[in-house]
Write a protein that holds these residues in place. Structure first.
Motif, short mmCIF file in Angstrom:
data_model
loop_
_atom_site.label_atom_id
_atom_site.label_comp_id
_atom_site.label_asym_id
_atom_site.label_seq_id
_atom_site.Cartn_x
_atom_site.Cartn_y
_atom_site.Cartn_z
N ASP A 46 5.27 8.13 -0.15
CA ASP A 46 6.36 7.22 0.26
C ASP A 46 7.45 7.16 -0.80
O ASP A 46 8.64 7.04 -0.47
CB ASP A 46 5.80 5.82 0.49
CG ASP A 46 4.81 5.76 1.63
OD1 ASP A 46 5.16 6.22 2.73
OD2 ASP A 46 3.68 5.29 1.40
N TYR A 47 7.05 7.23 -2.06
CA TYR A 47 8.01 7.16 -3.17
C TYR A 47 7.70 8.28 -4.16
O TYR A 47 6.54 8.64 -4.37
CB TYR A 47 7.92 5.82 -3.91
CG TYR A 47 8.39 4.64 -3.11
CD1 TYR A 47 9.71 4.19 -3.19
CD2 TYR A 47 7.51 3.94 -2.28
CE1 TYR A 47 10.14 3.09 -2.46
CE2 TYR A 47 7.93 2.84 -1.55
CZ TYR A 47 9.25 2.42 -1.65
OH TYR A 47 9.67 1.34 -0.92
N MET A 48 8.76 8.79 -4.80
CA MET A 48 8.58 9.77 -5.86
C MET A 48 9.36 9.32 -7.10
O MET A 48 10.49 8.83 -6.99
CB MET A 48 9.05 11.16 -5.43
CG MET A 48 8.16 11.82 -4.39
SD MET A 48 8.41 13.60 -4.25
CE MET A 48 10.13 13.70 -3.79
N ASN B 122 14.33 18.55 0.81
CA ASN B 122 15.05 17.60 1.66
C ASN B 122 14.28 17.17 2.90
O ASN B 122 14.71 16.26 3.61
CB ASN B 122 16.40 18.20 2.06
CG ASN B 122 17.38 18.21 0.88
OD1 ASN B 122 17.91 17.17 0.50
ND2 ASN B 122 17.58 19.38 0.30
N ASN B 123 13.13 17.81 3.16
CA ASN B 123 12.28 17.39 4.27
C ASN B 123 11.18 16.41 3.85
O ASN B 123 10.43 15.92 4.69
CB ASN B 123 11.64 18.61 4.96
CG ASN B 123 12.60 19.27 5.94
OD1 ASN B 123 13.48 18.60 6.50
ND2 ASN B 123 12.44 20.57 6.14
N LEU B 124 11.08 16.11 2.55
CA LEU B 124 10.07 15.16 2.08
C LEU B 124 10.44 13.74 2.50
O LEU B 124 11.62 13.36 2.51
CB LEU B 124 9.95 15.23 0.55
CG LEU B 124 9.45 16.57 -0.02
CD1 LEU B 124 9.53 16.54 -1.55
CD2 LEU B 124 8.01 16.83 0.43
N THR B 125 9.43 12.94 2.86
CA THR B 125 9.67 11.58 3.35
C THR B 125 10.44 10.75 2.34
O THR B 125 11.39 10.02 2.69
CB THR B 125 8.33 10.89 3.67
OG1 THR B 125 7.67 11.61 4.72
CG2 THR B 125 8.53 9.45 4.09
N GLU C 187 0.81 -1.23 0.00
CA GLU C 187 0.00 0.00 0.00
C GLU C 187 0.85 1.28 0.00
O GLU C 187 0.30 2.38 0.17
CB GLU C 187 -0.92 0.00 1.24
CG GLU C 187 -1.95 -1.12 1.22
CD GLU C 187 -2.87 -1.04 0.01
OE1 GLU C 187 -3.34 0.06 -0.32
OE2 GLU C 187 -3.09 -2.10 -0.63
N LYS C 188 2.15 1.16 -0.20
CA LYS C 188 3.00 2.36 -0.23
C LYS C 188 2.54 3.28 -1.36
O LYS C 188 2.18 2.82 -2.45
CB LYS C 188 4.46 1.97 -0.43
CG LYS C 188 5.05 1.14 0.71
CD LYS C 188 5.21 1.99 1.97
CE LYS C 188 5.84 1.18 3.10
NZ LYS C 188 7.21 0.76 2.80
N THR C 189 2.60 4.59 -1.12
CA THR C 189 2.08 5.56 -2.09
C THR C 189 3.19 6.08 -3.01
O THR C 189 4.37 6.13 -2.63
CB THR C 189 1.42 6.75 -1.38
OG1 THR C 189 2.39 7.38 -0.52
CG2 THR C 189 0.23 6.28 -0.57
N VAL C 190 2.75 6.50 -4.20
CA VAL C 190 3.69 6.95 -5.25
C VAL C 190 3.19 8.27 -5.85
O VAL C 190 1.97 8.48 -5.99
CB VAL C 190 3.81 5.88 -6.35
CG1 VAL C 190 4.70 6.38 -7.49
CG2 VAL C 190 4.33 4.58 -5.78
N MET C 191 4.13 9.12 -6.22
CA MET C 191 3.81 10.36 -6.92
C MET C 191 4.90 10.62 -7.97
O MET C 191 6.07 10.37 -7.72
CB MET C 191 3.75 11.55 -5.95
CG MET C 191 3.41 12.88 -6.60
SD MET C 191 3.34 14.24 -5.38
CE MET C 191 5.08 14.70 -5.30
#
Length: 328
Positions: free
Chosen positions: A266-268, A290-293, A208-212
């Motif tokens: 969670d992922y980009m 740099n503060n993004l997960t 269920e990890k999210t992606v953008m």
């Protein structure tokens, strides 16, 4: 003597009676008989000769500007589009004689396949004289050049395609224009099979990890949405990745650096094309970035295939690359 005379008279009477009967028979009506028709010999039906197949020299293609008669087998095709429809042509064995370039370069995933093809520099205005010199027998153009359609159609039969959210529609219309619709459909079917296999691997790896997906442009940042773009369709329909809840529903939106603070997947996937710019460097060095997960967890993946995924060749390459990045 008397007896002789009687005998002679008797014979004469017999002769006269016989003669009368004969005349009566000759003068009587004879029954007319209908002539017997000669028996007709049945004539054999002539064998049907097979119709000779007439080779078509033209076909009619329906497109956004109406219907256009095009050569049945065009040999000098030019693609004028800001998306890589030349990849669709190559996927069905048709090599254009000219295609549009960005920064004087063909799309990286197609460059080796387009060796010898005339480059047409990207511009909102088309060099009509140059096209005329190339003597095309078919033009395939995007709706970005709608304002010069009449001029283009005087050079050669012109098929205009609206760049929409469904890359498959664009691909099929492009392949139909060159008489390869059936082959174009087969390419899609093969890609669907490939996507199903890739999706299974990604689901097992990510859950269920999210992606953008995003692209850092020359002056702003593009955050891709869920639909209405070939990239979005690849990630969330074909590969069935889990989109971050905050991304736009449609095509996407352009935001400032500060606008990134509302996104934290969670992922980009970084599909930036313009990397050698001051703006790109400023984003990479910023506190917001740099503060993004995903950045802090080293889960930002840069795609080498970053042309937009409008053609099947790049989509196949992209599937392989995405699986390799996520499935470790």
């Amino acid at each position: 003597m008397k007896k002789v005379l009687v005998l002679l008279l008797l014979l004469l009477s017999i002769v006269l009676v016989s003669s009368a009967c004969s005349n009566s028979a000759n003068t009587g009506e004879t029954e007319e008989k209908e002539p017997v028709a000669a028996e007709e010999t049945p004539q054999e039906e002539p064998e049907e000769q097979p119709e000779e197949e007439v080779e078509e020299t033209e076909r009619v293609v329906e497109h956004m500007k109406g219907e256009t008669a095009v050569p049945a087998n065009p040999e000098r095709v030019i693609v004028i589009s800001h998306v890589s429809w030349e990849g669709s042509l190559l996927s069905v064995g048709v090599k254009p004689i000219a295609a549009m370039t960005f920064d004087d370069e063909f799309a990286p995933h197609l460059a080796d396949k387009l060796e010898g093809v005339e480059p047409i520099p990207f511009d909102n205005e088309v060099n009509l004289e140059k096209l005329l010199e190339l003597e095309p027998d078919l033009l395939i153009v995007s709706d970005r050049f709608d304002q010069v359609y009449d001029e283009l159609s005087k050079i050669a039969p012109t098929i205009m395609i609206e760049v929409g959210g469904d890359w498959k529609e664009d691909h099929l219309k492009t392949t139909e224009a060159v008489g390869k619709l059936e082959e174009g459909q087969k390419v899609i079917e093969e890609l669907d099979e490939k996507a199903a296999e890739a999706s299974q691997k990604l689901q097992e790896a990510l859950g269920e990890k999210t992606v953008m997906a995003l692209s850092i442009n020359k002056e702003d940042i593009r955050v891709f949405g869920r639909t209405d773009h070939a990239m979005n369709n690849l990630l969330y329909d074909d590969l069935k990745l889990n989109p971050y809840d905050g991304i736009p529903e449609g095509f996407g939106e352009n935001i400032s650096l500060e606008g990134l603070t509302v996104f934290d997947p969670d992922y980009m996937l970084d599909i930036s094309y313009f990397r050698d710019t001051d703006y790109f460097s400023s984003v990479m060095d910023s506190e917001v970035w740099n503060n993004l997960t995903a950045v802090k967890n080293d889960n930002v993946y840069t795609l080498q295939n970053n042309w937009g995924f409008w053609d099947p060749i790049e989509r196949a390459n992209g599937m392989d690359e995405i699986v390799e990045l996520f499935v470790k």
